[in-house]
Design a protein around this motif. Structure first.
Motif, PDB file in Angstrom:
ATOM      1  N   VAL A 166       0.855  -1.181   0.000  1.00  0.00           N
ATOM      2  CA  VAL A 166       0.000   0.000   0.000  1.00  0.00           C
ATOM      3  C   VAL A 166       0.896   1.238   0.000  1.00  0.00           C
ATOM      4  N   GLY A 167       0.627   2.167  -0.896  1.00  0.00           N
ATOM      5  CA  GLY A 167       1.386   3.410  -0.964  1.00  0.00           C
ATOM      6  C   GLY A 167       2.795   3.212  -1.494  1.00  0.00           C
ATOM      7  N   ASP A 168       3.545   4.292  -1.527  1.00  0.00           N
ATOM      8  CA  ASP A 168       4.903   4.269  -2.072  1.00  0.00           C
ATOM      9  C   ASP A 168       5.832   3.340  -1.304  1.00  0.00           C
ATOM     10  N   ALA A 169       5.672   3.282   0.031  1.00  0.00           N
ATOM     11  CA  ALA A 169       6.540   2.450   0.863  1.00  0.00           C
ATOM     12  C   ALA A 169       6.050   1.001   0.944  1.00  0.00           C
ATOM     13  N   GLY A 170       4.800   0.757   0.546  1.00  0.00           N
ATOM     14  CA  GLY A 170       4.257  -0.595   0.606  1.00  0.00           C
ATOM     15  C   GLY A 170       3.669  -0.948   1.957  1.00  0.00           C
ATOM     16  N   TYR A 171       3.518   0.054   2.823  1.00  0.00           N
ATOM     17  CA  TYR A 171       3.166  -0.211   4.216  1.00  0.00           C
ATOM     18  C   TYR A 171       2.326   0.937   4.730  1.00  0.00           C
ATOM     19  N   GLU A 172       1.255   0.603   5.439  1.00  0.00           N
ATOM     20  CA  GLU A 172       0.444   1.628   6.092  1.00  0.00           C
ATOM     21  C   GLU A 172       0.248   1.241   7.548  1.00  0.00           C
ATOM     22  N   LEU A 173       0.181   2.227   8.426  1.00  0.00           N
ATOM     23  CA  LEU A 173       0.040   1.951   9.849  1.00  0.00           C
ATOM     24  C   LEU A 173      -0.792   3.047  10.486  1.00  0.00           C
ATOM     25  N   VAL A 174      -1.768   2.640  11.293  1.00  0.00           N
ATOM     26  CA  VAL A 174      -2.565   3.566  12.084  1.00  0.00           C
ATOM     27  C   VAL A 174      -2.310   3.224  13.548  1.00  0.00           C
ATOM     28  N   ASP A 175      -1.716   4.148  14.279  1.00  0.00           N
ATOM     29  CA  ASP A 175      -1.396   3.963  15.702  1.00  0.00           C
ATOM     30  C   ASP A 175      -2.662   4.198  16.517  1.00  0.00           C
ATOM     31  N   VAL A 176      -3.064   3.215  17.329  1.00  0.00           N
ATOM     32  CA  VAL A 176      -4.244   3.352  18.185  1.00  0.00           C
ATOM     33  C   VAL A 176      -3.885   3.160  19.657  1.00  0.00           C
ATOM     34  N   ALA A 177      -2.593   3.157  19.976  1.00  0.00           N
ATOM     35  CA  ALA A 177      -2.130   2.877  21.348  1.00  0.00           C
ATOM     36  C   ALA A 177      -2.684   3.852  22.381  1.00  0.00           C
ATOM     37  N   GLY A 178      -2.987   5.066  21.983  1.00  0.00           N
ATOM     38  CA  GLY A 178      -3.504   6.052  22.926  1.00  0.00           C
ATOM     39  C   GLY A 178      -5.014   6.074  23.029  1.00  0.00           C
ATOM     40  N   GLU A 179      -5.684   5.184  22.312  1.00  0.00           N
ATOM     41  CA  GLU A 179      -7.146   5.141  22.296  1.00  0.00           C
ATOM     42  C   GLU A 179      -7.672   4.009  23.171  1.00  0.00           C
ATOM     43  N   SER A 180      -8.907   4.172  23.661  1.00  0.00           N
ATOM     44  CA  SER A 180      -9.562   3.093  24.402  1.00  0.00           C
ATOM     45  C   SER A 180     -10.081   2.067  23.418  1.00  0.00           C
ATOM     46  N   PRO A 181     -10.066   0.802  23.741  1.00  0.00           N
ATOM     47  CA  PRO A 181      -9.608   0.191  24.992  1.00  0.00           C
ATOM     48  C   PRO A 181      -8.118  -0.113  25.005  1.00  0.00           C
ATOM     49  N   TRP A 182      -7.410   0.198  23.921  1.00  0.00           N
ATOM     50  CA  TRP A 182      -6.027  -0.236  23.741  1.00  0.00           C
ATOM     51  C   TRP A 182      -5.063   0.373  24.754  1.00  0.00           C
ATOM     52  N   LYS A 183      -5.312   1.647  25.161  1.00  0.00           N
ATOM     53  CA  LYS A 183      -4.340   2.317  26.034  1.00  0.00           C
ATOM     54  C   LYS A 183      -4.245   1.686  27.412  1.00  0.00           C
ATOM     55  N   GLY A 184      -5.247   0.972  27.859  1.00  0.00           N
ATOM     56  CA  GLY A 184      -5.186   0.341  29.172  1.00  0.00           C
ATOM     57  C   GLY A 184      -5.221  -1.170  29.157  1.00  0.00           C
ATOM     58  N   LEU A 185      -5.174  -1.744  27.977  1.00  0.00           N
ATOM     59  CA  LEU A 185      -5.369  -3.188  27.845  1.00  0.00           C
ATOM     60  C   LEU A 185      -4.292  -3.996  28.542  1.00  0.00           C
ATOM     61  N   ARG A 186      -3.040  -3.652  28.396  1.00  0.00           N
ATOM     62  CA  ARG A 186      -1.962  -4.430  29.016  1.00  0.00           C
ATOM     63  C   ARG A 186      -1.986  -4.303  30.543  1.00  0.00           C
ATOM     64  N   ALA A 187      -2.483  -3.215  31.062  1.00  0.00           N
ATOM     65  CA  ALA A 187      -2.544  -3.016  32.516  1.00  0.00           C
ATOM     66  C   ALA A 187      -3.582  -3.912  33.166  1.00  0.00           C
ATOM     67  N   ARG A 188      -4.521  -4.441  32.379  1.00  0.00           N
ATOM     68  CA  ARG A 188      -5.598  -5.285  32.921  1.00  0.00           C
ATOM     69  C   ARG A 188      -5.236  -6.755  32.938  1.00  0.00           C
ATOM     70  N   ARG A 189      -3.969  -7.084  32.901  1.00  0.00           N
ATOM     71  CA  ARG A 189      -3.558  -8.491  32.845  1.00  0.00           C
ATOM     72  C   ARG A 189      -4.099  -9.276  33.967  1.00  0.00           C
TER      73      ARG A 189
END
Length: 135
Positions: A112-135
């Motif tokens: 995808v695109g010139d580099a062949g790679y696309e990425l959307v960072d969601v680490a700061g969004e819920s539920p992802w930002k607290g997911l690892r803390a709920r182990r």
């Protein structure tokens, strides 16, 4: 051209805060149209935080180390020889939970695109930002 040899020792590593990437196949490196292949090294205690690739499927194959692999909100500990298939637009993350470097091979397609790679960072969004803390 029908193909290109990509020698790891001759392919520069991209240094990141959490590890290194070596682009083994991508449109700029090989002229690929359907596969982006990345050799990934994750430092101990670090990880590639929650993200997604909206238009790309991915396979992550663990070559060495122990990886806490997230697929949506499910996690597994993967070791050498284990892999995960990630559908397009599915949130995922990889964290090194071992003592040494974790070595992975990430294969994404199509390019995808010139580099062949696309990425959307969601680490700061819920539920992802607290997911690892709920182990």
């Amino acid at each position: 051209m029908s193909g290109t040899f990509m020698m790891s020792r001759e392919t520069p590593a991209e240094e990141l805060a959490w590890g290194k990437l070596r682009w083994m196949s991508s449109p700029p490196a090989t002229g690929a149209r359907n596969l982006t292949v990345i050799e990934v090294s994750i430092s101990p205690g670090e990880g590639h935080d929650f993200h997604k690739h909206p238009d790309q499927e991915e396979v992550i194959y663990v070559m060495s180390g122990r990886v806490e692999q997230w697929l949506d909100q499910e996690k597994r500990i993967l070791g050498p020889g284990d892999s995960v298939f990630i559908g397009a637009d599915v949130v995922h993350a990889s964290f090194n939970v071992g003592d040494g470097q974790a070595q992975l091979l990430a294969i994404l397609g199509p390019c995808v695109g010139d580099a062949g790679y696309e990425l959307v960072d969601v680490a700061g969004e819920s539920p992802w930002k607290g997911l690892r803390a709920r182990r």
